[in-house]
Design a protein around this motif. Sequence first.
Motif, PDB file in Angstrom:
ATOM      1  N   GLU A 245       0.830  -1.205   0.000  1.00  0.00           N
ATOM      2  CA  GLU A 245       0.000   0.000   0.000  1.00  0.00           C
ATOM      3  C   GLU A 245       0.865   1.257   0.000  1.00  0.00           C
ATOM      4  N   ARG A 246       1.956   1.220   0.732  1.00  0.00           N
ATOM      5  CA  ARG A 246       2.849   2.379   0.790  1.00  0.00           C
ATOM      6  C   ARG A 246       3.463   2.645  -0.582  1.00  0.00           C
ATOM      7  N   GLU A 247       3.822   1.578  -1.292  1.00  0.00           N
ATOM      8  CA  GLU A 247       4.368   1.738  -2.641  1.00  0.00           C
ATOM      9  C   GLU A 247       3.307   2.262  -3.603  1.00  0.00           C
ATOM     10  N   ARG A 248       2.054   1.856  -3.388  1.00  0.00           N
ATOM     11  CA  ARG A 248       0.972   2.248  -4.290  1.00  0.00           C
ATOM     12  C   ARG A 248       0.566   3.704  -4.082  1.00  0.00           C
ATOM     13  N   TYR A 249       0.514   4.150  -2.821  1.00  0.00           N
ATOM     14  CA  TYR A 249      -0.021   5.478  -2.522  1.00  0.00           C
ATOM     15  C   TYR A 249       1.053   6.536  -2.317  1.00  0.00           C
ATOM     16  N   GLY A 250       2.314   6.128  -2.163  1.00  0.00           N
ATOM     17  CA  GLY A 250       3.383   7.105  -2.059  1.00  0.00           C
ATOM     18  C   GLY A 250       3.551   7.688  -0.669  1.00  0.00           C
ATOM     19  N   SER A 252       2.279  10.073   0.917  1.00  0.00           N
ATOM     20  CA  SER A 252       1.103  10.527   1.669  1.00  0.00           C
ATOM     21  C   SER A 252       0.340   9.378   2.314  1.00  0.00           C
ATOM     22  N   TYR A 253       0.849   8.155   2.166  1.00  0.00           N
ATOM     23  CA  TYR A 253       0.143   6.975   2.665  1.00  0.00           C
ATOM     24  C   TYR A 253      -0.007   6.998   4.184  1.00  0.00           C
ATOM     25  N   PRO A 264      -6.076   4.503   3.235  1.00  0.00           N
ATOM     26  CA  PRO A 264      -5.820   5.449   2.148  1.00  0.00           C
ATOM     27  C   PRO A 264      -6.971   5.602   1.169  1.00  0.00           C
ATOM     28  N   ARG A 265      -8.009   4.799   1.320  1.00  0.00           N
ATOM     29  CA  ARG A 265      -9.090   4.826   0.327  1.00  0.00           C
ATOM     30  C   ARG A 265      -9.915   6.104   0.486  1.00  0.00           C
ATOM     31  N   PRO A 266     -10.119   6.852  -0.608  1.00  0.00           N
ATOM     32  CA  PRO A 266     -10.957   8.053  -0.527  1.00  0.00           C
ATOM     33  C   PRO A 266     -12.383   7.688  -0.153  1.00  0.00           C
ATOM     34  N   THR A 267     -12.989   8.495   0.684  1.00  0.00           N
ATOM     35  CA  THR A 267     -14.340   8.174   1.142  1.00  0.00           C
ATOM     36  C   THR A 267     -15.365   8.270   0.027  1.00  0.00           C
ATOM     37  N   LEU A 268     -15.055   8.998  -1.040  1.00  0.00           N
ATOM     38  CA  LEU A 268     -16.046   9.163  -2.100  1.00  0.00           C
ATOM     39  C   LEU A 268     -15.810   8.214  -3.263  1.00  0.00           C
TER      40      LEU A 268
END
Length: 288
Positions: A245-250, A252-253, A264-268
């Motif tokens: 997940e850290r590699e995927r989101y960078g 800001s994870y 990290p999943r956006p609520t919308l």
Amino acid sequence: MREIDSLVFEYQHDKHRTRESEALLMLKKIASLVKPIMRRRDWKVGTLSEFYPHQRNLLGLNINGGQKICLRLRYPSDACQFLPLEQVVDTMLHELAHIVHGPHNREFHALWNQLRDEHEELVMKGYTGEGFLSEGKRLGGRRMPIHEARRQARAAAERRRVLSAGSGQRLGGAPVLRGTDMRRVIADAAQRRIDVTEGCASGAENSNELAEEASRNGFRTKAEEDDANEQAIMQAYIDLIEQEERERYGPSYIPPCQGNPAGPRPTLSPPVPESTRPTAPPQPQESI
């Protein structure tokens, strides 16, 4: 080696139905499969219970934010036959999301999607729940060092990757074989989401009555304390998921935790299924 850190305090199965020992085993298996997800968020469930409501479409129920979670384990048309484990696990993930969110709104579906993704990642990496360690791997009863737990988790993940190579895409935790009609797979997954959502009795007027009915028919079994070495394996799998997940989101994870359960999943991000959206009350028509 046991430590007092049970994420599920007790199980409750219907002792008056056929194959009752299998029902208890199924509850324990479901709990073991979702424990890494619960541990990331420090979630605990008081009672994980079997229920068999008369309303045939009901699949799950969460009382008081996880004080009690009820799951339908058996087909409504045949109480002797159990539903597929993966379907009941999906219902369990749905009910776990109700620990945080009551209504089936966008925030709820974002969290449920995150829990589903984490479960799929665990399965893809070879996590099979507690009992992953055989007696021969318990290091003579000593506590397993975290580096050894990580080594075993990575080895299992690699074996799983090799075995599943060439199976095609994945959707909803199941392999999608080449040549499969993807439109049908997507439609089935969407229908499954609707079925689970509409089969959720959490927050319904008769939810307490349903839970009490399960208690009247149920036999309580106190959960065993979690094994320290299995906790180490569990944490190793969590570390693997967080690394990806850290590699995927960078940079800001932010990993999921009790205060940030959707991670990290956006609520919308996930749409709310049309059939589960609340309908607005009809507006009075002006008289002419």
